[in-house]
Write an enzyme that holds these catalytic residues in place. Sequence first.
Site, short mmCIF file in Angstrom:
data_model
loop_
_atom_site.label_atom_id
_atom_site.label_comp_id
_atom_site.label_asym_id
_atom_site.label_seq_id
_atom_site.Cartn_x
_atom_site.Cartn_y
_atom_site.Cartn_z
N ARG A 195 0.82 -1.21 0.00
CA ARG A 195 0.00 0.00 0.00
C ARG A 195 0.86 1.26 0.00
O ARG A 195 0.35 2.37 0.23
CB ARG A 195 -0.93 0.00 1.22
CG ARG A 195 -2.12 -0.95 1.07
CD ARG A 195 -2.88 -1.19 2.37
NE ARG A 195 -3.16 0.00 3.13
CZ ARG A 195 -2.65 0.28 4.34
NH1 ARG A 195 -1.79 -0.56 4.90
NH2 ARG A 195 -2.98 1.37 4.97
N LYS A 196 2.13 1.12 -0.29
CA LYS A 196 3.03 2.29 -0.35
C LYS A 196 2.92 2.93 -1.73
O LYS A 196 3.83 2.88 -2.56
CB LYS A 196 4.47 1.86 -0.05
CG LYS A 196 4.63 1.33 1.38
CD LYS A 196 6.03 0.81 1.63
CE LYS A 196 6.15 0.24 3.04
NZ LYS A 196 7.49 -0.34 3.30
N THR A 197 1.76 3.53 -1.95
CA THR A 197 1.43 4.10 -3.25
C THR A 197 1.28 5.61 -3.15
O THR A 197 1.17 6.17 -2.06
CB THR A 197 0.11 3.50 -3.78
OG1 THR A 197 -0.92 3.66 -2.78
CG2 THR A 197 0.27 2.02 -4.08
N THR B 292 6.36 0.48 -6.14
CA THR B 292 5.55 1.68 -6.30
C THR B 292 6.24 2.94 -5.77
O THR B 292 6.17 3.99 -6.39
CB THR B 292 4.18 1.52 -5.62
OG1 THR B 292 4.37 0.98 -4.29
CG2 THR B 292 3.29 0.58 -6.42
#
Length: 284
Positions: free
Chosen positions: A129-131, A266
């Site tokens: 979820r490191k977006t 990402t």
Amino acid sequence: MLEEILYRKFLSWLEEDIPYADITAKLLRDECYEAVLLAKGDGVVAGLKIMAGVLERFGIRVKILVDEGEEFPRGTILARLRGSVKKILMLERTLLNVLNRLCGIAKLTRMAIKKARAINPNVRIAATRKTTPGLRFLEKYAIEVGGGDTHRFGLSDMILIKDNHLRVLGDVEEALKLAQKAKSFAHRIEIEVTSIDDAIKAAELGADIIMLDNMPPGEIRKVVKKLEEMGLRSKVILEASGGINLDNIEEYASTGVDIISMGILTHSAPACNISLEVAKKCED
């Protein structure tokens, strides 16, 4: 519906570039021109089809020449555009920012997969979820196009008990007991562990997925071996995560885990180098 959502997102990005007006466009006649999207470096196509749909909402016709997921070398013409030269140049930078970002993510994902599967053909490479805020859907899409696994899109997808949850809940056993009571039948339970003992305990207590966080490859091998000896290996999915990159991915792939998740796909993917070049005035 999805096309409409993406169009509205694009309009919000465009507003950043054109808060009031494109004052340079005042120098141009509003004439039809042809342009090309030209690769000035290699990459993997991601997002071109989506962006073509957005451009067509502005009256710009797009002929796509390279398929989504296809690798391209420097010098490749990815697409041909035709329409108002004012609109083409107005949209140019926003379009390229998105395409270069997505193609870069897809390229890095493809590179990671090739290296990992040369060692372990069955391992899956996943995102995190490191977006970029506001771009998660598109960045996860680029992961998928590159051949990777999107992992969860958000907090609603599954129960994932991380280190900070454990600091509040107490320990692995208590956290998993609470999770089993709270979960829907449709949700899996994943828990993050940092020791061999907690990994074994999580498997015994019925975790669906065990994330071996920042655990050295040697320790991961011990977890895999111990679970095999206890007859529990086939009952859980093992995920390695934390500090994994192209330099050490092969070592992690050799441990026997099922999933390797990588934040760098990402948050640190180098952008591709795609440019838009006006070619000529429309002949008809």
